[in-house]
Design a protein around this motif. Structure first.
Motif, short mmCIF file in Angstrom:
data_model
loop_
_atom_site.label_atom_id
_atom_site.label_comp_id
_atom_site.label_asym_id
_atom_site.label_seq_id
_atom_site.Cartn_x
_atom_site.Cartn_y
_atom_site.Cartn_z
N ALA A 41 23.29 26.35 13.17
CA ALA A 41 22.40 26.78 14.25
C ALA A 41 23.06 26.60 15.61
O ALA A 41 23.84 25.67 15.82
CB ALA A 41 21.09 26.00 14.21
N ILE A 42 22.74 27.51 16.51
CA ILE A 42 23.16 27.41 17.91
C ILE A 42 21.92 27.24 18.76
O ILE A 42 20.92 27.95 18.58
CB ILE A 42 23.93 28.66 18.37
N CYS A 43 21.96 26.30 19.69
CA CYS A 43 20.85 26.07 20.61
C CYS A 43 21.29 26.43 22.03
O CYS A 43 21.86 25.60 22.74
CB CYS A 43 20.41 24.61 20.57
N PRO A 44 21.05 27.66 22.44
CA PRO A 44 21.40 28.04 23.80
C PRO A 44 20.48 27.36 24.82
O PRO A 44 19.32 27.07 24.54
CB PRO A 44 21.18 29.56 23.83
N GLY A 45 21.05 27.14 26.00
CA GLY A 45 20.24 26.71 27.12
C GLY A 45 19.76 27.93 27.87
O GLY A 45 19.36 28.92 27.26
N LEU A 46 19.84 27.89 29.19
CA LEU A 46 19.39 29.02 29.99
C LEU A 46 20.50 30.06 30.08
O LEU A 46 21.47 29.91 30.82
CB LEU A 46 18.98 28.55 31.40
N ILE A 47 20.36 31.11 29.28
CA ILE A 47 21.31 32.21 29.25
C ILE A 47 20.71 33.38 30.02
O ILE A 47 19.54 33.72 29.83
CB ILE A 47 21.61 32.64 27.79
N GLU A 48 21.50 33.99 30.87
CA GLU A 48 20.97 35.05 31.73
C GLU A 48 20.78 36.35 30.96
O GLU A 48 21.69 37.18 30.88
CB GLU A 48 21.87 35.26 32.95
N THR A 49 19.61 36.50 30.38
CA THR A 49 19.24 37.70 29.64
C THR A 49 17.87 38.17 30.12
O THR A 49 17.16 37.44 30.85
CB THR A 49 19.15 37.43 28.13
N LYS A 50 17.47 39.34 29.69
CA LYS A 50 16.13 39.85 30.06
C LYS A 50 15.04 38.95 29.48
O LYS A 50 13.99 38.75 30.10
CB LYS A 50 15.96 41.29 29.55
N PHE A 51 15.30 38.40 28.29
CA PHE A 51 14.33 37.53 27.62
C PHE A 51 14.00 36.32 28.49
O PHE A 51 12.85 35.88 28.56
CB PHE A 51 14.92 37.08 26.27
N SER A 52 15.02 35.76 29.15
CA SER A 52 14.82 34.55 29.94
C SER A 52 14.64 34.82 31.43
O SER A 52 14.61 33.89 32.24
CB SER A 52 16.01 33.60 29.75
N GLU A 53 14.52 36.10 31.80
CA GLU A 53 14.43 36.46 33.21
C GLU A 53 13.31 35.75 33.97
O GLU A 53 13.49 35.37 35.14
CB GLU A 53 14.29 37.97 33.37
N PRO A 54 12.13 35.53 33.36
CA PRO A 54 11.08 34.81 34.09
C PRO A 54 11.52 33.42 34.56
O PRO A 54 10.95 32.88 35.50
CB PRO A 54 9.95 34.71 33.06
N LEU A 55 12.54 32.86 33.90
CA LEU A 55 13.03 31.54 34.29
C LEU A 55 14.13 31.64 35.34
O LEU A 55 14.01 31.07 36.42
CB LEU A 55 13.56 30.79 33.05
N LEU B 82 19.07 23.65 37.67
CA LEU B 82 20.44 23.41 38.10
C LEU B 82 20.71 21.94 38.37
O LEU B 82 21.83 21.45 38.18
CB LEU B 82 20.76 24.25 39.34
N GLN B 83 19.70 21.22 38.80
CA GLN B 83 19.84 19.79 39.04
C GLN B 83 20.14 19.03 37.74
O GLN B 83 20.74 17.95 37.77
CB GLN B 83 18.57 19.23 39.69
N GLN B 84 19.71 19.60 36.62
CA GLN B 84 19.87 18.93 35.32
C GLN B 84 21.12 19.39 34.56
O GLN B 84 21.40 18.87 33.49
CB GLN B 84 18.63 19.17 34.46
N LEU B 85 21.83 20.37 35.11
CA LEU B 85 23.00 20.91 34.42
C LEU B 85 24.30 20.27 34.89
O LEU B 85 24.50 20.06 36.08
CB LEU B 85 23.10 22.43 34.65
N ALA B 86 25.18 19.99 33.93
CA ALA B 86 26.51 19.50 34.29
C ALA B 86 27.35 20.68 34.81
O ALA B 86 28.12 20.54 35.76
CB ALA B 86 27.19 18.88 33.07
N ILE B 87 27.18 21.83 34.18
CA ILE B 87 27.82 23.07 34.63
C ILE B 87 26.77 23.85 35.40
O ILE B 87 25.81 24.35 34.83
CB ILE B 87 28.35 23.89 33.44
N LYS B 88 26.93 23.95 36.71
CA LYS B 88 25.88 24.41 37.60
C LYS B 88 25.73 25.93 37.64
O LYS B 88 25.90 26.58 38.66
CB LYS B 88 26.13 23.88 39.01
#
Length: 255
Positions: free
Chosen positions: A188-202, A213-219
């Motif tokens: 299994a792969i667990c993506p974080g916030l990936i810039e797609t249409k599915f996650s656009e509301p975020l 962004l405050q919680q990400l090591a890679i900003k």
């Protein structure tokens, strides 16, 4: 050692759900570039034809087969058409997913609950079952389930979605343990916030993004290509001793 052969999918047949856009299409493009014959699936045939033609124009072997994964009879037809087209299935990627509600978990209706579970858990289970007779004949079978960071720790406003992705992780481990003797690897792969249409509301919400962004090591947000490259590792012989594993691709969110 010829590392190009280690990551090659030459001659393999890959079936990918939810693949007309976003992470699914990103995986399809990487797999095709690695030599796989790719079957992309989603609900709308016209969108699939467009994306399959994009892959073909790059010199890749691909076709699109429409399927609503919440309908078991369509899943059966998807597998049948894939095998009719390419003769077998070596790689299965369960990527299709839904998240129709955002808000407190107690406000989630039973209808929404059932829809989320049908697409995010029941469909991968059934598709695995349907593909099993073909996967067990493969010399290098691999199943990749696309879960989410919400499957590790519930995401605010995405309660039942997170529950479904946790269930998918458990399902991954169950299949991995039971299918090891059949030489079928399941990860299994667990993506974080990936810039797609599915996650656009975020990612389009400045307030949410500032907090994330405050919680990400890679900003930054991730890309579909980055998930595709991780999937390539899991689909190829590079991960031949890896099964039942859960890979985070979240920019360090879960650290």
């Amino acid at each position: 050692m010829d590392l190009s052969s280690v990551f090659s999918l030459d001659g393999k047949v890959a079936l990918i759900t939810g693949a007309s856009k976003g992470i699914g299409y990103g995986i399809a493009e990487i797999f095709a570039a690695a030599g796989a014959k790719v079957v992309i699936s989603s609900r709308k045939q016209d969108a699939l034809d467009e994306k399959a033609n994009q892959l073909k124009n790059q010199g890749y072997e691909a076709c699109g087969i429409a399927c609503n994964v919440s309908h078991p009879e369509e899943l059966s037809l998807l597998v049948k058409k894939t095998v009719e087209k390419y003769g077998t299935i070596d790689i299965l990627v369960n990527n299709a997913g839904v998240s129709p509600v955002f808000g407190p978990v107690h406000e989630t209706s039973l209808e929404a609950f059932d829809k989320i579970m049908a697409v995010n858990v029941k469909a991968p289970f059934e598709l695995c079952r349907l593909c099993f007779p073909h996967l067990r004949k493969s010399s290098a079978a691999s199943v990749i389930n696309i879960s989410s960071i919400g499957g590790i720790s519930p995401e605010t406003g995405l309660g039942i979605y997170s529950v479904s992705k946790a269930a998918l992780i458990s399902l991954t481990k169950v299949f991995a343990k039971e299918w090891g003797e059949a030489k079928i690897r399941v990860n299994a792969i667990c993506p974080g916030l990936i810039e797609t249409k599915f996650s656009e509301p975020l990612w389009s919400n400045e307030k949410i993004m500032t907090k994330v962004l405050q919680q990400l090591a890679i900003k930054r947000t991730g890309t579909s290509t980055e998930i595709g490259l991780m999937a390539l590792y899991l689909a190829s012989s590079a991960s031949s001793y890896t099964t039942g594993s859960v890979f985070m691709a979240d920019g360090g969110f879960s650290i």
